[in-house]
Scaffold this motif. Structure first.
Motif, PDB file in Angstrom:
ATOM      1  N   ASP A 318       0.987  -0.713  -0.005  1.00  0.00           N
ATOM      2  CA  ASP A 318      -0.042  -0.073  -0.432  1.00  0.00           C
ATOM      3  C   ASP A 318       1.115   1.668   0.250  1.00  0.00           C
ATOM      4  N   PHE A 319       2.170   0.764   0.811  1.00  0.00           N
ATOM      5  CA  PHE A 319       2.730   2.646   0.527  1.00  0.00           C
ATOM      6  C   PHE A 319       4.067   2.027   0.806  1.00  0.00           C
ATOM      7  N   PRO A 333      20.845   3.107   3.673  1.00  0.00           N
ATOM      8  CA  PRO A 333      19.104   2.873   3.057  1.00  0.00           C
ATOM      9  C   PRO A 333      18.690   1.552   2.821  1.00  0.00           C
ATOM     10  N   LEU A 334      17.511   1.792   3.599  1.00  0.00           N
ATOM     11  CA  LEU A 334      16.056  -0.011   3.443  1.00  0.00           C
ATOM     12  C   LEU A 334      14.644   0.839   3.303  1.00  0.00           C
ATOM     13  N   VAL A 335      14.392  -0.214   2.113  1.00  0.00           N
ATOM     14  CA  VAL A 335      13.445   0.281   1.343  1.00  0.00           C
ATOM     15  C   VAL A 335      12.373  -0.758   2.504  1.00  0.00           C
ATOM     16  N   VAL A 336      11.005   0.538   2.633  1.00  0.00           N
ATOM     17  CA  VAL A 336       9.872  -0.423   3.859  1.00  0.00           C
ATOM     18  C   VAL A 336       8.413   0.071   2.668  1.00  0.00           C
ATOM     19  N   LEU A 337       8.207  -1.786   2.719  1.00  0.00           N
ATOM     20  CA  LEU A 337       7.124  -2.018   2.469  1.00  0.00           C
ATOM     21  C   LEU A 337       5.772  -2.502   3.532  1.00  0.00           C
ATOM     22  N   ALA A 351      -2.412 -15.303   8.742  1.00  0.00           N
ATOM     23  CA  ALA A 351      -0.938 -16.013   9.071  1.00  0.00           C
ATOM     24  C   ALA A 351      -1.374 -14.848   7.672  1.00  0.00           C
ATOM     25  N   ASP A 352      -2.037 -15.648   6.472  1.00  0.00           N
ATOM     26  CA  ASP A 352      -2.083 -15.186   5.705  1.00  0.00           C
ATOM     27  C   ASP A 352      -2.326 -13.699   4.736  1.00  0.00           C
ATOM     28  N   GLN A 353      -2.777 -13.060   5.217  1.00  0.00           N
ATOM     29  CA  GLN A 353      -2.877 -11.483   4.799  1.00  0.00           C
ATOM     30  C   GLN A 353      -1.830 -10.991   5.493  1.00  0.00           C
ATOM     31  N   VAL A 354      -0.265 -11.711   6.606  1.00  0.00           N
ATOM     32  CA  VAL A 354       0.512 -10.916   6.671  1.00  0.00           C
ATOM     33  C   VAL A 354       1.532 -11.573   5.502  1.00  0.00           C
ATOM     34  N   ALA A 355       1.301 -12.500   4.942  1.00  0.00           N
ATOM     35  CA  ALA A 355       2.669 -13.599   4.476  1.00  0.00           C
ATOM     36  C   ALA A 355       2.346 -12.585   2.526  1.00  0.00           C
ATOM     37  N   ARG A 356       1.470 -11.735   2.686  1.00  0.00           N
ATOM     38  CA  ARG A 356       1.214 -10.914   0.880  1.00  0.00           C
ATOM     39  C   ARG A 356       2.001  -9.987   1.167  1.00  0.00           C
ATOM     40  N   VAL A 357       2.505  -9.633   2.149  1.00  0.00           N
ATOM     41  CA  VAL A 357       3.816  -8.185   2.320  1.00  0.00           C
ATOM     42  C   VAL A 357       5.233  -9.331   2.390  1.00  0.00           C
ATOM     43  N   VAL A 358       5.223 -10.305   3.365  1.00  0.00           N
ATOM     44  CA  VAL A 358       6.436 -11.037   3.272  1.00  0.00           C
ATOM     45  C   VAL A 358       6.612 -11.545   2.037  1.00  0.00           C
ATOM     46  N   ALA A 359       6.039 -11.645   1.526  1.00  0.00           N
ATOM     47  CA  ALA A 359       6.123 -12.501  -0.159  1.00  0.00           C
ATOM     48  C   ALA A 359       6.449 -11.545  -0.938  1.00  0.00           C
ATOM     49  N   ARG A 360       6.721  -9.732  -1.358  1.00  0.00           N
ATOM     50  CA  ARG A 360       7.459  -8.829  -1.550  1.00  0.00           C
ATOM     51  C   ARG A 360       8.123  -8.028  -1.307  1.00  0.00           C
ATOM     52  N   ARG A 362      12.449  -8.140  -0.687  1.00  0.00           N
ATOM     53  CA  ARG A 362      13.812  -8.870  -0.424  1.00  0.00           C
ATOM     54  C   ARG A 362      15.037  -8.636  -0.157  1.00  0.00           C
ATOM     55  N   ARG A 363      15.753  -9.088  -0.254  1.00  0.00           N
ATOM     56  CA  ARG A 363      17.042  -8.852   0.371  1.00  0.00           C
ATOM     57  C   ARG A 363      17.630  -7.001   1.565  1.00  0.00           C
ATOM     58  N   GLY A 364      17.327  -7.014   2.366  1.00  0.00           N
ATOM     59  CA  GLY A 364      17.398  -6.068   2.540  1.00  0.00           C
ATOM     60  C   GLY A 364      16.182  -5.182   2.824  1.00  0.00           C
ATOM     61  N   TRP A 365      14.936  -5.422   3.001  1.00  0.00           N
ATOM     62  CA  TRP A 365      13.951  -4.814   2.893  1.00  0.00           C
ATOM     63  C   TRP A 365      12.988  -4.987   4.153  1.00  0.00           C
ATOM     64  N   VAL A 366      11.936  -3.630   4.506  1.00  0.00           N
ATOM     65  CA  VAL A 366      11.444  -4.017   5.961  1.00  0.00           C
ATOM     66  C   VAL A 366      10.232  -3.758   5.330  1.00  0.00           C
TER      67      VAL A 366
END
Length: 440
Positions: A318-319, A333-337, A351-360, A362-366
């Motif tokens: 979303d942001f 610098p870290l990318v924040v999703l 858990a499934d809803q949170v997993a949608r964010v986790v799936a996006r 990458r290494r070094g992102w938060v």
């Protein structure tokens, strides 16, 4: 009395008559009994006001203020007599406390009795000189608490002990009068609640007795002081991160820990936020982005808000924001999703809803997930077990950050914060790749 101790979160009876003869009153430890030094001629330590200080003690090595008693009254928050909301985060040793300058107080914020006392205390709390810090008054923190006694709900007459604090920071602010909607000056303090771990999370009140004893020097008056206080006196402000109170609690938070107490002012505000955005859920993404900035910024890093994604095709996003960790010029610098979920406060995020964010990620992102509801146990377990770098912000934290945003940007007016999120939503939406935030 050699064992007069109080533990953090102890609830004490505070009676108006000041009876100090009985250890207990109405089934609760008696505040006046515990704080009476049993030395002839010393007045009681009162908590009738928000900021309370006894007279100066003239000791062999100089005058010292023995103690400052701070009493916060959450049930008055938002009223004309208390148009601010003190913030207590005792698990992390932090309290945000507002001074006693009121809308009708004349002069500058430092002219009221309580604020003047805090300004005087700041001079020793912030001093680089150990001799001055030795004379510095500890702040004993209390907050009024509602109890059930004999079938009745009692708002007044009971207080919770919240620890011993040092002034970490003081700033001049402008607050909004809830009656006239006009701004008025005041002060806000960031207080560092110190650890009492060496004494089992309890305070030995003989320390306060010694500080009130004019025959004792500052060194002699520290014989019953907490170890963290003695270390702070020796090392000064740089010691605060090492002496600050921290509770090593389980990382899993129950539903009750993620939502405000029922019928509380915070619960009402959470419902208000939900109702405000229920028919315009996409605009909640703007508020969630601001909450993420408040949560991640100022904790050893610099947070930059980026943009919102287009509705309907976010794929668990979303942001976007950016977190720079380290000193300027040498930061990483870290990318924040971020994901935002405006739901009824009694609704859960699984858990499934949170997993949608986790799936996006990458290494070094938060990742950051902001919701007006709460996170299920399984959602939290999977994040912990798999060591996913994602921050969960449930309803109780949404309220905390919205209040902080209101105090910092709109004189405490929450309505302005919510309306601004709607007004700025459209201009913040764009279609860009998250990694582009790194070249800004």
């Amino acid at each position: 009395m050699s064992h007069r101790r109080i533990a953090i979160h102890d609830v004490l009876r505070y009676s108006n008559d000041g009876d100090a003869t009985s250890p207990e009153l109405d089934g609760y430890p008696n505040y006046h009994f515990l704080t009476s030094s049993f030395e002839a001629g010393l007045p009681r330590l009162l908590l009738d006001a928000g900021i309370n200080a006894p007279a100066l003690t003239v000791a062999p090595d100089g005058q010292r203020r023995a103690v400052i008693g701070i009493r916060s009254s959450p049930w008055k928050a938002g009223h004309a007599t208390n148009p601010w909301h003190d913030e207590f985060d005792l698990d992390h040793g932090y309290v945000r406390y507002f001074g006693d300058h009121k809308p009708n107080s004349p002069g500058l914020p430092g002219t009221t009795t309580g604020n003047r006392t805090l300004f005087e205390a700041l001079a020793s709390h912030a001093s680089p000189d150990p001799a001055l810090r030795r004379l510095a008054p500890p702040l004993l923190l209390f907050r009024s608490i509602t109890v059930r006694r004999e079938g009745r709900t009692l708002v007044k007459g009971h207080i919770e002990f919240c620890g011993v604090a040092v002034i970490d920071r003081l700033e001049n602010i402008i607050q909004r009068d809830p009656e006239t909607q006009r701004g008025f000056p005041n002060i806000a303090l960031d207080l560092a609640v110190i650890s009492l771990a060496d004494s089992g999370d309890t305070l030995d009140l003989r320390w306060i007795d010694d500080r009130r004893n004019p025959a004792l020097t500052g060194d002699e008056a520290m014989r019953h002081a907490p170890a963290s206080w003695r270390r702070w006196v020796a090392e000064g402000p740089p010691a605060l991160p090492r002496v600050r109170r921290r509770v090593h609690a389980p990382r899993l938070r129950a539903r009750e820990q993620q939502l405000p107490s029922p019928a509380s002012a915070d619960a009402e505000l959470l419902q208000k936020i939900y109702r405000f955005f229920d028919a315009r859920k996409h605009a909640f993404e703007m508020l969630a982005s601001q909450i993420a900035a408040d949560a991640l910024g100022g904790q050893g890093g610099t947070y930059r808000e980026g943009w919102l994604t287009r509705a309907g095709g976010d794929g668990g996003l979303d942001f976007v924001g950016r977190l720079d960790i380290g000193a300027p010029g040498t930061s990483a610098p870290l990318v924040v999703l971020g994901q935002a979920k405006c739901v009824a406060p009694d609704s859960s995020v699984n858990a499934d809803q949170v997993a949608r964010v986790v799936a996006r990620l990458r290494r070094g992102w938060v990742g950051v997930y902001v919701t007006t509801g709460w996170f299920t146990r399984q959602a939290q377990v999977e994040i912990i077990d798999d060591e996913y770098p994602i921050v969960l912000i449930p309803g109780i934290d949404v309220v905390k950050h919205v209040r902080a945003l209101a105090e910092r940007t709109s004189n405490g007016d929450v309505d302005v914060v919510l309306a601004r999120a709607v007004e700025t939503y459209s201009d913040s939406v764009t279609h860009r790749r998250p990694e582009e935030i790194l070249i800004r």
